[in-house]
Design a protein around this motif. Structure first.
Motif, PDB file in Angstrom:
ATOM      1  N   ALA A   1      15.243 -91.113  46.918  1.00  0.00           N
ATOM      2  CA  ALA A   1      14.946 -91.665  45.602  1.00  0.00           C
ATOM      3  C   ALA A   1      13.553 -92.273  45.604  1.00  0.00           C
ATOM      4  N   LEU A   2      12.880 -92.110  44.481  1.00  0.00           N
ATOM      5  CA  LEU A   2      11.557 -92.701  44.270  1.00  0.00           C
ATOM      6  C   LEU A   2      11.623 -93.640  43.075  1.00  0.00           C
ATOM      7  N   LEU A   3      10.931 -94.744  43.173  1.00  0.00           N
ATOM      8  CA  LEU A   3      10.739 -95.618  42.029  1.00  0.00           C
ATOM      9  C   LEU A   3       9.233 -95.774  41.860  1.00  0.00           C
ATOM     10  N   TYR A   4       8.732 -95.375  40.696  1.00  0.00           N
ATOM     11  CA  TYR A   4       7.294 -95.442  40.489  1.00  0.00           C
ATOM     12  C   TYR A   4       6.960 -95.892  39.073  1.00  0.00           C
ATOM     13  N   GLU A   5       5.700 -96.173  38.875  1.00  0.00           N
ATOM     14  CA  GLU A   5       5.202 -96.708  37.611  1.00  0.00           C
ATOM     15  C   GLU A   5       5.497 -95.771  36.445  1.00  0.00           C
ATOM     16  N   TYR A   6       5.936 -96.372  35.331  1.00  0.00           N
ATOM     17  CA  TYR A   6       6.082 -95.606  34.096  1.00  0.00           C
ATOM     18  C   TYR A   6       4.736 -95.578  33.390  1.00  0.00           C
ATOM     19  N   LEU A   7       4.230 -94.399  33.143  1.00  0.00           N
ATOM     20  CA  LEU A   7       2.922 -94.230  32.520  1.00  0.00           C
ATOM     21  C   LEU A   7       3.076 -93.967  31.028  1.00  0.00           C
ATOM     22  N   GLU A   8       2.290 -94.666  30.241  1.00  0.00           N
ATOM     23  CA  GLU A   8       2.299 -94.454  28.789  1.00  0.00           C
ATOM     24  C   GLU A   8       1.687 -93.091  28.464  1.00  0.00           C
ATOM     25  N   GLY A   9       2.180 -92.489  27.409  1.00  0.00           N
ATOM     26  CA  GLY A   9       1.606 -91.222  26.969  1.00  0.00           C
ATOM     27  C   GLY A   9       2.658 -90.160  26.711  1.00  0.00           C
ATOM     28  N   ASP A  10       2.186 -89.003  26.282  1.00  0.00           N
ATOM     29  CA  ASP A  10       3.059 -87.868  25.968  1.00  0.00           C
ATOM     30  C   ASP A  10       2.684 -86.685  26.849  1.00  0.00           C
ATOM     31  N   THR A  11       3.678 -85.913  27.244  1.00  0.00           N
ATOM     32  CA  THR A  11       3.371 -84.676  27.964  1.00  0.00           C
ATOM     33  C   THR A  11       2.766 -83.684  26.964  1.00  0.00           C
ATOM     34  N   LEU A  12       1.942 -82.797  27.461  1.00  0.00           N
ATOM     35  CA  LEU A  12       1.255 -81.856  26.562  1.00  0.00           C
ATOM     36  C   LEU A  12       2.229 -80.938  25.840  1.00  0.00           C
ATOM     37  N   ASP A  13       3.327 -80.569  26.497  1.00  0.00           N
ATOM     38  CA  ASP A  13       4.289 -79.697  25.813  1.00  0.00           C
ATOM     39  C   ASP A  13       4.934 -80.415  24.629  1.00  0.00           C
ATOM     40  N   SER A  14       5.202 -81.725  24.759  1.00  0.00           N
ATOM     41  CA  SER A  14       5.824 -82.453  23.651  1.00  0.00           C
ATOM     42  C   SER A  14       4.870 -82.557  22.465  1.00  0.00           C
TER      43      SER A  14
END
Length: 536
Positions: free
Chosen positions: A290-303
């Motif tokens: 398991a990894l826990l990492y920073e949540y980055l603001e923004g949208d994926t390009l596909d969305s």
């Protein structure tokens, strides 16, 4: 973590009936009197009735709780069915002394305690009661393992083998009862945290959060999806936060892949700080991690594409085209490393044929025209690839799909995620993957398809301009091979026959044209990919 306070009456009655069933079977094993076995089987109608009532009642609970409570209801029913199996196997015994063992009755006590704790675990706002219910399977497994050892010793004496066989079935039934208790505990945990979760995954979450000194009881997790490799991704939120912001991303899956991603994040932070999320913690458990990492603001390009936010799409491409040359310049090493597109394609052929067996054809011939087997084209393409000049390697993403690129329109910034394949390679690898991830997108809105083609045009032109800047003379040829590879391998992710064939034919077309080029420098240097391939 939240939980619904109101419990359906049918749940209490269902547990009560299963408890009666369990006590009757215990009495049957203690005495050998068939009347107890018969009475236990008569509970079946009551149990099925309360199960149906509970399932119907669950239609009225909040949608976020339905899955877990419904899962618990069916786990209770499975528990009851395993008790019926235990009765059947017990009735085949000629001598009950083989199964009248203290560990068997200890197991019954554990099962009764587990049933008695279900409603308390549901009512408990904390998770400890549910975790204790899950852990009861550990003690049950210890008991059944000891019983199996005892039966194995008796079997070596070749006495009463028929009874020993039935006794082994009974021990297996006890194991299944422990499995059902585990699933009930998992369902309660899922109901409280608001997302379906297995105990192993919860323990991984607990371990990763503990390293950050965060209390799991103050948090909730929400599904963010699943990767093509099968990793589950969740957003972790603080329940006391009125803004309901995601504070971290929890990802669990195959240990090998997540270890690679951990290393990928760490390497990107060293090579180009800020492009990858901050890594908070990593936890390994067996073959899972398991990894826990920073949540980055923004949208994926596909969305952005799917939502028709084309202004933001073009802003994202502008930001990307400004960023990539800087990354490539800063990470360049004094060594060319070819992408080996044809080797990649050959390696993935079995997976392609497994999903689309119709693509595996022998040579077709109509008159003087013939269509080579894909394997032949790959072999010829590899020969061409071996003669092409490759520029110095740069550090690339390695899985540069639309859904692995985040764009924050407020800060006009780009971030990368899912970095387990990052390595030093030909920059054309990332460009070809990114372009085909546009075409592969399963959205057939004409307006969206038009924008996809326009974005592919822009990426192609950007790559060509960059290649000219660094005097990369064989850019178009390598990109053609890379696009052929990505068009063909992407079909294994697409079940839609029409769309898969469209990508397959584009990949074949590129290969057929490339391998027919003469070896003259003029022919090789003037080759260009027809942009019509980017349009439907």
């Amino acid at each position: 973590m939240t939980s619904s306070n109101e419990q359906p009456d049918a749940l209490g009655f269902l547990i009560l009936e299963i408890r009666k069933q369990l006590r009757l079977i215990e009495r049957f094993l203690q005495t050998g009197e068939l009347r107890y076995a018969s009475s236990s089987l008569k509970r079946r109608d009551y149990i099925d009735n309360y199960h149906i009532q509970l399932v119907n009642r669950l239609q009225q609970v909040p949608a976020e709780n339905f899955y877990s409570l419904n899962h618990m209801s069916y786990s209770l029913r499975a528990f009851s069915h395993s008790l019926d199996d235990l009765v059947f196997h017990s009735r085949q015994l000629k001598h009950f002394n083989w199964i009248q063992h203290k560990r068997v009755f200890e197991s019954f006590s554990l099962l009764l305690d587990g049933l008695d704790s279900i409603e308390a675990a549901l009512a408990d706002p904390q998770l400890q009661s549910a975790l204790k219910l899950c852990r009861s399977k550990v003690q049950l497994d210890k008991n059944t393992d000891k019983l199996r050892e005892k039966l194995a010793k008796l079997a070596n004496r070749n006495q009463h083998n028929e009874d020993l066989l039935q006794a082994s079935f009974i021990i297996h039934d006890l194991s299944k009862l422990g499995e059902a208790l585990l699933h009930i505990g998992e369902a309660i945990i899922s109901e409280k945290i608001g997302q379906p979760i297995e105990i192993q995954r919860y323990r991984s979450l607990e371990a990763t959060l503990t390293q950050l000194e965060l209390n799991t009881d103050d948090l909730s997790i929400h599904s963010l999806g699943e990767t093509k490799s099968g990793c589950l991704i969740s957003g972790v939120k603080n329940q006391d936060d009125d803004e309901d912001k995601i504070i971290a991303v929890f990802k669990q899956g195959d240990q090998t892949k997540l270890k690679e991603e951990k290393l990928g994040i760490q390497r990107w932070q060293k090579k180009y700080p800020g492009i990858a999320p901050k890594l908070y913690s990593y936890h390994r458990s067996g073959d899972k991690a398991a990894l826990l990492y920073e949540y980055l603001e923004g949208d994926t390009l596909d969305s952005l594409l799917i939502k028709h936010q084309y202004t933001k799409v073009n802003q994202a491409l502008d930001a990307l085209f400004s960023l990539l040359p800087k990354i490539w310049q800063d990470t360049q090493i004094d060594q060319p490393v070819g992408a080996s597109f044809m080797q990649q394609l050959k390696k993935r052929l079995p997976d392609i044929y497994q999903v689309h067996p119709e693509f595996e054809v022998s040579q077709n011939k109509i008159g003087e025209l013939k269509q080579e087997r894909l394997e032949t084209l790959i072999k010829q393409g590899a020969l061409l690839e071996s003669k092409l000049t490759v520029p110095m390697a740069v550090y690339i993403h390695g899985d540069f799909n639309l859904d692995n690129i985040l764009f924050d329109s407020h800060g006009q910034t780009i971030n990368f995620i899912d970095l387990h394949r990052s390595d030093y390679l030909d920059y054309v690898q990332d460009l070809s993957v990114l372009m085909v991830s546009h075409y592969r997108l399963m959205n057939f809105d004409p307006e969206v398809r038009k924008q996809l083609a326009l974005s592919m045009d822009r990426i192609y032109d950007f790559g060509a301009d960059y290649a000219q800047t660094i005097q990369d003379t064989h850019f178009h040829l390598r990109l053609g091979l890379g696009l052929a590879r990505s068009f063909l391998t992407s079909t294994r992710f697409v079940l839609d026959q029409s769309h898969a064939k469209s990508m397959h034919f584009r990949g074949r077309y590129l290969l057929e044209n490339l391998v027919q080029l003469t070896q003259s420098q003029q022919d090789l240097l003037t080759y260009r990919i027809p942009k019509e391939l980017f349009r439907d």
